[in-house]
Scaffold this motif. Structure first.
Motif, PDB file in Angstrom:
ATOM      1  N   LYS A 177       0.654  -1.397  -0.354  1.00  0.00           N
ATOM      2  CA  LYS A 177       0.417   0.253   0.381  1.00  0.00           C
ATOM      3  C   LYS A 177       0.672   0.994  -0.248  1.00  0.00           C
ATOM      4  O   LYS A 177       0.605   2.323  -0.788  1.00  0.00           O
ATOM      5  CB  LYS A 177      -0.602   0.273   1.335  1.00  0.00           C
ATOM      6  CG  LYS A 177      -1.903  -1.325   0.891  1.00  0.00           C
ATOM      7  CD  LYS A 177      -2.909  -0.957   2.266  1.00  0.00           C
ATOM      8  CE  LYS A 177      -3.908  -2.637   2.524  1.00  0.00           C
ATOM      9  NZ  LYS A 177      -4.440  -2.419   3.948  1.00  0.00           N
ATOM     10  N   GLU A 178       1.860   1.358   0.507  1.00  0.00           N
ATOM     11  CA  GLU A 178       3.021   2.440   0.986  1.00  0.00           C
ATOM     12  C   GLU A 178       4.026   2.206   0.149  1.00  0.00           C
ATOM     13  O   GLU A 178       5.029   3.419  -0.573  1.00  0.00           O
ATOM     14  CB  GLU A 178       3.520   2.685   2.183  1.00  0.00           C
ATOM     15  CG  GLU A 178       2.499   2.798   3.147  1.00  0.00           C
ATOM     16  CD  GLU A 178       2.458   2.499   4.576  1.00  0.00           C
ATOM     17  OE1 GLU A 178       3.563   2.030   4.795  1.00  0.00           O
ATOM     18  OE2 GLU A 178       1.382   2.557   4.973  1.00  0.00           O
ATOM     19  N   GLY A 179       4.963   1.336  -0.466  1.00  0.00           N
ATOM     20  CA  GLY A 179       5.519   1.078  -1.896  1.00  0.00           C
ATOM     21  C   GLY A 179       6.142   2.205  -2.564  1.00  0.00           C
ATOM     22  O   GLY A 179       4.776   2.865  -3.426  1.00  0.00           O
ATOM     23  N   PHE A 199       2.415  -8.487  -5.797  1.00  0.00           N
ATOM     24  CA  PHE A 199       3.067  -7.940  -6.545  1.00  0.00           C
ATOM     25  C   PHE A 199       3.754  -8.958  -7.845  1.00  0.00           C
ATOM     26  O   PHE A 199       4.199  -7.766  -8.660  1.00  0.00           O
ATOM     27  CB  PHE A 199       4.166  -8.294  -5.560  1.00  0.00           C
ATOM     28  CG  PHE A 199       4.573  -7.045  -4.466  1.00  0.00           C
ATOM     29  CD1 PHE A 199       5.075  -5.505  -4.712  1.00  0.00           C
ATOM     30  CD2 PHE A 199       4.569  -7.559  -3.182  1.00  0.00           C
ATOM     31  CE1 PHE A 199       5.112  -4.669  -4.233  1.00  0.00           C
ATOM     32  CE2 PHE A 199       4.805  -6.147  -1.950  1.00  0.00           C
ATOM     33  CZ  PHE A 199       5.002  -5.265  -2.684  1.00  0.00           C
ATOM     34  N   LEU A 200       3.245 -10.053  -7.467  1.00  0.00           N
ATOM     35  CA  LEU A 200       3.984 -10.556  -8.770  1.00  0.00           C
ATOM     36  C   LEU A 200       2.539 -10.374 -10.495  1.00  0.00           C
ATOM     37  O   LEU A 200       3.380 -10.363 -11.080  1.00  0.00           O
ATOM     38  CB  LEU A 200       3.359 -12.487  -8.983  1.00  0.00           C
ATOM     39  CG  LEU A 200       4.377 -13.369  -7.697  1.00  0.00           C
ATOM     40  CD1 LEU A 200       3.620 -14.620  -8.270  1.00  0.00           C
ATOM     41  CD2 LEU A 200       5.512 -12.957  -8.071  1.00  0.00           C
ATOM     42  N   HIS A 201       1.782  -9.726  -9.981  1.00  0.00           N
ATOM     43  CA  HIS A 201       0.400  -9.273 -10.800  1.00  0.00           C
ATOM     44  C   HIS A 201       1.543  -8.436 -11.055  1.00  0.00           C
ATOM     45  O   HIS A 201       1.419  -7.555 -12.504  1.00  0.00           O
ATOM     46  CB  HIS A 201      -0.697  -8.939 -10.185  1.00  0.00           C
ATOM     47  CG  HIS A 201      -2.129  -8.275 -11.062  1.00  0.00           C
ATOM     48  ND1 HIS A 201      -1.661  -9.282 -12.486  1.00  0.00           N
ATOM     49  CD2 HIS A 201      -2.211  -7.300 -11.480  1.00  0.00           C
ATOM     50  CE1 HIS A 201      -3.291  -8.386 -12.818  1.00  0.00           C
ATOM     51  NE2 HIS A 201      -3.209  -7.620 -12.323  1.00  0.00           N
ATOM     52  N   GLY A 250      -2.659  -1.108  -6.865  1.00  0.00           N
ATOM     53  CA  GLY A 250      -1.788   0.043  -5.835  1.00  0.00           C
ATOM     54  C   GLY A 250      -2.869   1.211  -5.462  1.00  0.00           C
ATOM     55  O   GLY A 250      -3.169   2.262  -6.862  1.00  0.00           O
ATOM     56  N   PRO A 251      -3.080   1.468  -4.349  1.00  0.00           N
ATOM     57  CA  PRO A 251      -2.547   0.746  -3.031  1.00  0.00           C
ATOM     58  C   PRO A 251      -3.695  -0.410  -2.431  1.00  0.00           C
ATOM     59  O   PRO A 251      -3.497  -0.899  -2.024  1.00  0.00           O
ATOM     60  CB  PRO A 251      -2.574   2.163  -1.856  1.00  0.00           C
ATOM     61  CG  PRO A 251      -3.437   3.000  -2.289  1.00  0.00           C
ATOM     62  CD  PRO A 251      -3.561   3.402  -3.364  1.00  0.00           C
ATOM     63  N   GLU A 252      -4.737  -0.221  -2.981  1.00  0.00           N
ATOM     64  CA  GLU A 252      -5.604  -1.544  -3.131  1.00  0.00           C
ATOM     65  C   GLU A 252      -5.100  -2.784  -3.642  1.00  0.00           C
ATOM     66  O   GLU A 252      -4.665  -2.356  -4.363  1.00  0.00           O
ATOM     67  CB  GLU A 252      -7.250  -1.029  -3.165  1.00  0.00           C
ATOM     68  CG  GLU A 252      -7.883   0.201  -2.695  1.00  0.00           C
ATOM     69  CD  GLU A 252      -7.263   1.667  -3.683  1.00  0.00           C
ATOM     70  OE1 GLU A 252      -6.737   1.582  -4.428  1.00  0.00           O
ATOM     71  OE2 GLU A 252      -7.418   2.468  -2.957  1.00  0.00           O
ATOM     72  N   LEU A 253      -5.171  -3.316  -2.610  1.00  0.00           N
ATOM     73  CA  LEU A 253      -4.961  -5.358  -2.768  1.00  0.00           C
ATOM     74  C   LEU A 253      -6.152  -6.054  -3.181  1.00  0.00           C
ATOM     75  O   LEU A 253      -7.386  -5.349  -3.522  1.00  0.00           O
ATOM     76  CB  LEU A 253      -4.876  -6.080  -1.796  1.00  0.00           C
ATOM     77  CG  LEU A 253      -3.651  -5.922  -0.629  1.00  0.00           C
ATOM     78  CD1 LEU A 253      -3.347  -6.044   0.917  1.00  0.00           C
ATOM     79  CD2 LEU A 253      -2.191  -6.752  -1.186  1.00  0.00           C
TER      80      LEU A 253
END
Length: 307
Positions: A236-238, A267-269, A247-250
Motif C-alpha cells: 500500500k505504501e511502496g 506483487f507478481l501481478h 495499488g494501493p488497494e489489494l
C-alpha cells in the motif's frame, strides 16, 4: 588400538615417492595467469542474426504460480500448492507458456546453480557458475577484489559492447548503476522504482537510437517481488504504487486478502503487467520480430506456511 596408516610397505613407498615428486616440482607455487578472451564473429546457425535481445529478470517468481504445466510438461490443472490460483495473477507470462510452440520455448526443468538472486545474475549474464567464497551482498559480490578475473571480462554486455552493440540495464529500483557498468559492462543504466516511469524512460532512450549499432541488448530487473516482507503495508505504501493503475488497494487472488500469500501475488501481478508493457516497448522498437530474442526468467521462489 592404533591402526597403522600404511598396511603395506609398497603403499608407503608410493606415497613417499609422490610427495618427493611434488616437492621437486614446486607445484604449490603454481599461479594462474589472468584469462585472455578473444571475441570472434560467427555465422548464426539458424535463421537471421538477432538485432534486439532482451532479458526480463522476475525476482522471486515461483514456477508453480506462473506455469500452467508441471515440471514434466504435463498440464498442471489445479494440482500443486497454488492449485486453482496458478496463473491468475500472471496472465501475460502464463499466456506465453500456454502458447508454446514454434515461437515460444517454455523450459520446465531449469535450475539455478545457487538459488540466490545475485548468483543467478552472474550465471545468466556471465555464463559462469557461482564461485566459492562469493560474497552475499550485491555490492561485495560484484565489486570486491576477490571476484574472479574471468567474471570481469566474460559478461555478455561487455562482449557485445565490444562488437558494436548498444547495451542497456533497466533497474526497476533505485539500484547502483556502477555495478551494472563496472561488473557486467553495460554502457547505459536506466533506474526508477516506479514500473511505468522506468518503461517510459526506456522508450525514450530507444527513440534516440543510433542507426549504426549492430544490435541492442536490454536487461530488465523487476525487484519489487523480492522475498522477506509481504506485509500489506508494503504493497500500500511502496514506490511502485500507481503503476499501471495498481495499488494501493489489494486485489484478491488468495484469501485472506491481506495475507502474505495474497500480497505476494499482487506483487507478481505487478511484475506480470510490467513484463507485458516491457514487451510492448520492444514491439515498438524491434527490427525483426522473427529474429529478435526475448528471455523471461526468475531466480528462485518463496515459501509460505504449508506451501
Amino acid at each position: 588400538t592404533l591402526v597403522p596408516l600404511f598396511r603395506s610397505s609398497v603403499i608407503a613407498e608410493l606415497f613417499l615417492e609422490l610427495a618427493a615428486s611434488v616437492m621437486a616440482s614446486k607445484a604449490w607455487l603454481m599461479t594462474v595467469d589472468l584469462p585472455r578472451l578473444t571475441v570472434e564473429d560467427v555465422e548464426a546457425r539458424v535463421g537471421p542474426k538477432p538485432r534486439l535481445v532482451s532479458l526480463y529478470h522476475f525476482e522471486s517468481a515461483r514456477f508453480d504460480v506462473i506455469s500452467p504445466f508441471t515440471s514434466t510438461g504435463a498440464e498442471a490443472g489445479s494440482n500443486g500448492p497454488f492449485g486453482r490460483e496458478r496463473g491468475v495473477a500472471t496472465p501475460f507470462l502464463t499466456g506465453l507458456a500456454q502458447g508454446r510452440g514454434r515461437k515460444t520455448l517454455w523450459l520446465n526443468q531449469t535450475f539455478a546453480g545457487v538459488p540466490y538472486t545475485h548468483k543467478v545474475v552472474l550465471e545468466v549474464l556471465c555464463g559462469l557458475s557461482p564461485f566459492v567464497g562469493m560474497a552475499a551482498t550485491w555490492t561485495e559480490q560484484h565489486l570486491a577484489q576477490e571476484a574472479p578475473p574471468l567474471a570481469r571480462h566474460a559478461c555478455l554486455p561487455r562482449l557485445l559492447g565490444q562488437r558494436g552493440w548498444r547495451t542497456i540495464a533497466v533497474l526497476n529500483e533505485e539500484g547502483m548503476p556502477e555495478i551494472a557498468k563496472m561488473q557486467h559492462g553495460f554502457e547505459e543504466v536506466i533506474m526508477d522504482p516506479h514500473s511505468e516511469r522506468v518503461l517510459e524512460k526506456l522508450d525514450q532512450a530507444l527513440r534516440e537510437q543510433k542507426q549504426d549499432v549492430e544490435g541492442v541488448l536490454i536487461f530488465f530487473y523487476f525487484s519489487h517481488s523480492h522475498e522477506g516482507n509481504y506485509a500489506a503495508e508494503r504493497w500500500k505504501e511502496g514506490p511502485h504504487v500507481g503503476a499501471f493503475g495498481l495499488g494501493p488497494e489489494l486485489q484478491q487472488f488468495s484469501s485472506p486478502i491481506e495475507s502474505e500469500r495474497n500480497v505476494y501475488m499482487n506483487f507478481l501481478h505487478l511484475g506480470d503487467r510490467t513484463a507485458q508493457k516491457f514487451a510492448e516497448v520492444l514491439d515498438r522498437h524491434g527490427s525483426n520480430h522473427q529474429a529478435d530474442v526475448r528471455i523471461w526468467f526468475s531466480d528462485h521462489g518463496v515459501t509460505f506456511p504449508g506451501r
